[in-house]
Design a protein around this motif. Sequence first.
Motif, mmCIF file in Angstrom:
data_model
loop_
_atom_site.group_PDB
_atom_site.id
_atom_site.type_symbol
_atom_site.label_atom_id
_atom_site.label_comp_id
_atom_site.label_asym_id
_atom_site.label_seq_id
_atom_site.Cartn_x
_atom_site.Cartn_y
_atom_site.Cartn_z
ATOM 1 N N TYR A 1 0.834 -1.214 0.000
ATOM 2 C CA TYR A 1 0.000 0.000 0.000
ATOM 3 C C TYR A 1 0.862 1.256 0.000
ATOM 4 O O TYR A 1 0.612 2.203 -0.777
ATOM 5 N N LEU B 1 -2.928 4.259 -9.716
ATOM 6 C CA LEU B 1 -2.855 3.176 -8.735
ATOM 7 C C LEU B 1 -3.639 3.478 -7.466
ATOM 8 O O LEU B 1 -3.549 2.743 -6.487
ATOM 9 N N HIS C 1 -6.928 3.431 -6.736
ATOM 10 C CA HIS C 1 -7.979 2.487 -6.359
ATOM 11 C C HIS C 1 -7.401 1.174 -5.834
ATOM 12 O O HIS C 1 -7.975 0.556 -4.919
ATOM 13 N N LEU C 2 -6.279 0.758 -6.403
ATOM 14 C CA LEU C 2 -5.638 -0.461 -5.912
ATOM 15 C C LEU C 2 -5.136 -0.268 -4.491
ATOM 16 O O LEU C 2 -5.256 -1.164 -3.642
ATOM 17 N N LEU D 1 -8.037 -0.428 -2.192
ATOM 18 C CA LEU D 1 -8.485 -1.806 -2.030
ATOM 19 C C LEU D 1 -7.650 -2.535 -0.979
ATOM 20 O O LEU D 1 -8.194 -3.247 -0.117
#
Length: 342
Positions: free
Chosen positions: A173, A188, A190-191, A194
């Motif tokens: 993260y 990146l 949204h990843l 998540l």
Amino acid sequence: MGEIDYGEIQQVLDDLLGQNVDFQNMAEQGASGNSPISFQNLLKMAEGLFFRELMEQKELWVHILILAIAAAVLLHFADVFQNKGVSRISFCMIYMMLFLLLITSFQGSMEITTNVLDAMKDFMTVLAPAFFLAMTLTSYISSAGIYYEFTLFLISGVRWLTSVFLLPCIEIYILLVLVNHLSGEKRLGHLAELLSMLVGWSLKALLALVCGFHMVQGLISPAADAFRTMSVSRGIEAIPGVGDAGSSATELVLGSAMLIKNGIGAAALMVLILLCMVPLIKLAVIMLVYYVLAAILQPVSDERITECLLGMGNGVKLLFQAAFTVLALFLLTIALTTAVTG
């Protein structure tokens, strides 16, 4: 107390906290009805640690402020350069310096979290035999076996979940947050969100699982053990001549064992708090520094810098949540097990 060996527990505590904590003395204080540690002294210690750690983070503040202001100057005065690519390249160089600084700082936060998680797991591993032995002396034999197996499962499960999933997810993260803000395009984000949600959901699910186990199990095995103990006591009372004396002696022995068990539980709660107080305060201060810097620099610096600092604060927050949740799991396990067994 003489039947319970505290040697291994004390050895682990000496390695983790030095020779300032006497576990057997704390357990005896708890069994006698006194507090194993002064909460007033604990609050004063926490306050002193907070301000001391705040001053130790001063160097990080200064370095981040210098780099953020330098990046802001390059971007706001880009018209000075005939070729605007020069300012963009300079910004990228400054951002990479900030990248290295933040990665180094985050590695220190990861080390703090890993050490405190290992300390809690080591302490719980050596505590479980003594604590559940004391529980068997109170005649809660079935409950001791079930809760002992669950505690060992919880320790191994926490070790696996944190080392294999949670901490690597938090590391990824942070890397995604830093790389995502290197350019103006956020591909990146949204990843990263998540991964953050997965970590949060996993911690909540683990907490709910432990609470659910104690709620269900607390209604079954302790009641069966209490009924068995009552049946034995009533059977002794029925013996002509010695029934009353035998029943009184049995109640005295079981009551003494109950005090010993509760004293060990109270001492274990205090030791867990002492083990986690310093690391959690350090993580809280580092998290606060990132949030404060992001708020201060937002009006003057580039959005990518402030979003990067905000993401770092969120990453350290995830580390704090992981350590705090594991602490809460062990505290709940000891407290609820002690409560439902008398």
